[in-house]
Write a protein that holds these residues in place. Sequence first.
Motif: not given
Length: 124
Positions: A62-87
Amino acid sequence: QVQLVESGGGLVQAGGSLRLSCAASGRTFSSYAMGYFRQAPGKEREFVAATVMSNGDRYYGESLKGRFTISRGNATNTVYLQMNSLKPEDTAVYYCASSKLPYGLLSSGAYEYWGQGTQVSVSS
């Protein structure tokens, strides 16, 4: 043998960004969802984000929504976590994890395999 290998942690100033990567390997590996948890010194492990691998549905702490984005990679079984406006309070060890369960994804108990963790440090 299943392995989750994480990368992308480091030291960043407050307001900066980091991108974490997690790649799963292993002949028998399959997952319904992959996600991230984090644990700061002296604190309990906290849910960060998860994504369903088949359809891309996403869930966030709940406290991370809007700053962090999780996504799947093009390769199977890969994920990314983009973290912005870090505190500074985002400082923690971040763990990648995988789950075969279609429920309870906000709880660490739903996850079967875990990465070794990567340190994220945010300076003020």
